[in-house]
Design an enzyme around this catalytic site. Structure first.
Site, PDB file in Angstrom:
ATOM      1  CD  GLU A   1      -0.389  -8.848  -2.497  1.00  0.00           C
ATOM      2  OE1 GLU A   1       0.753  -9.355  -2.531  1.00  0.00           O
ATOM      3  OE2 GLU A   1      -0.581  -7.627  -2.533  1.00  0.00           O
TER       4      GLU A   1
ATOM      5  CG  HIS B   1       2.242  -6.164  -4.338  1.00  0.00           C
ATOM      6  ND1 HIS B   1       1.229  -5.739  -3.496  1.00  0.00           N
ATOM      7  CD2 HIS B   1       3.017  -5.082  -4.567  1.00  0.00           C
ATOM      8  CE1 HIS B   1       1.394  -4.446  -3.238  1.00  0.00           C
ATOM      9  NE2 HIS B   1       2.463  -4.015  -3.871  1.00  0.00           N
TER      10      HIS B   1
ATOM     11  CB  CYS C   1       5.174  -3.867  -1.260  1.00  0.00           C
ATOM     12  SG  CYS C   1       5.679  -2.612  -2.427  1.00  0.00           S
TER      13      CYS C   1
ATOM     14  NE  ARG D   1       8.410   5.227   1.378  1.00  0.00           N
ATOM     15  CZ  ARG D   1       7.642   6.298   1.494  1.00  0.00           C
ATOM     16  NH1 ARG D   1       8.070   7.369   2.116  1.00  0.00           N
ATOM     17  NH2 ARG D   1       6.428   6.311   0.969  1.00  0.00           N
TER      18      ARG D   1
ATOM     19  N   GLY E   1       0.879  -1.170   0.000  1.00  0.00           N
ATOM     20  CA  GLY E   1       0.000   0.000   0.000  1.00  0.00           C
ATOM     21  C   GLY E   1       0.904   1.203   0.000  1.00  0.00           C
TER      22      GLY E   1
ATOM     23  CB  SER F   1       5.304   2.613   4.146  1.00  0.00           C
ATOM     24  OG  SER F   1       6.050   3.577   3.445  1.00  0.00           O
TER      25      SER F   1
ATOM     26  CB  ILE G   1       3.212  -1.990  -7.352  1.00  0.00           C
ATOM     27  CG1 ILE G   1       2.582  -3.139  -8.165  1.00  0.00           C
ATOM     28  CG2 ILE G   1       2.447  -0.684  -7.596  1.00  0.00           C
ATOM     29  CD1 ILE G   1       1.198  -3.545  -7.698  1.00  0.00           C
TER      30      ILE G   1
HETATM   31  N1  GLN Z   1       6.013   2.954  -2.487  1.00  0.00           N
HETATM   32  C1  GLN Z   1       5.229   2.484  -1.388  1.00  0.00           C
HETATM   33  C2  GLN Z   1       5.763   2.997  -0.064  1.00  0.00           C
HETATM   34  O1  GLN Z   1       6.780   3.594  -0.020  1.00  0.00           O
HETATM   35  C3  GLN Z   1       5.149   0.983  -1.376  1.00  0.00           C
HETATM   36  C4  GLN Z   1       4.441   0.497  -2.599  1.00  0.00           C
HETATM   37  C5  GLN Z   1       3.694  -0.790  -2.423  1.00  0.00           C
HETATM   38  O2  GLN Z   1       3.426  -1.233  -1.310  1.00  0.00           O
HETATM   39  N2  GLN Z   1       3.283  -1.356  -3.524  1.00  0.00           N
HETATM   40  O3  GLN Z   1       5.146   2.778   0.936  1.00  0.00           O
END
Ligand code: GLN
Length: 189
Positions: free
Chosen positions: A172, A170, A79, A106, A47, A49, A134
């Protein structure tokens, strides 16, 4: 059957529930800290962070999540969840939960490559795992206790430290549930 929770504040929650169930465990979406008492292991989903951290603080999850890990209960961070587990984040003074001895950067794969798929060899899991990245973080350095499970183009993208597991990608989002199955086995032990 073991019961595995998915932190249900933000991110790819439902996909993890499906993956856990396919991997042969019971799944629960965790929205209140009290619910941590009912589960044997926990997934911190992907998601954002920073958003997830804000919600963790808002719903008073910070100390309970740390205590869950410190009590020896398995946690799998994917992630953004990996970023939450790390004890060092590049460019940031303080980590979030800081439960794993890893240094993460990140959005490390650059803007042109916001998202991509790659076939990975994951130690003890598969040598042909189709991984979905992602805006993914990468692990820049790991401590002595950390076992590197997968690398992609020289960057560490999956690791394990005792009862903690993490992946930059990911696991899932495809029909390949072998990494989730690996976590289910860690929880069963
Ligand atoms: N770029 C997001 C972050 O820094 C992580 C991306 C993801 O969970 N797909 O939290």
């Amino acid at each position: 059957m073991v019961k595995i929770g998915v932190l249900g504040l933000q991110g790819a929650i439902r996909e993890h529930v499906r993956s856990i169930e396919t991997a042969g465990a019971e799944a629960a979406v965790i929205k209140h800290k009290e619910e941590l008492a009912d589960i044997d292991g926990l997934i911190l989903p992907g998601g954002e962070s920073t958003t997830m951290r804000r919600l963790i603080d808002k719903y008073d999850f910070f100390e309970p999540l740390k205590a869950f890990g410190q009590a020896g209960k398995p946690i799998f961070g994917t992630c953004a969840g990996l970023i939450l587990l790390a004890n060092q984040i590049v460019g940031q003074e303080k980590p979030h939960l800081g439960l794993m001895d890893i240094k993460v950067e990140r959005n490390a794969f650059g803007r042109q490559r916001e998202s991509f798929e790659a076939e990975l060899a994951i130690k003890g899991v598969a040598d042909d795992f189709e991984a979905v990245f992602i805006r993914a973080p990468q692990i820049e350095a790991v401590g002595n206790e950390v076992e590197v499970l997968a690398e992609y183009q020289g960057s560490i993208v999956a690791a394990k430290q005792g009862h903690y597991l993490c992946s930059s990608f990911h696991p899932e989002l495809t029909d390949d549930h072998r990494l989730t199955e690996y976590f289910v086995k860690m929880v069963e032990k």
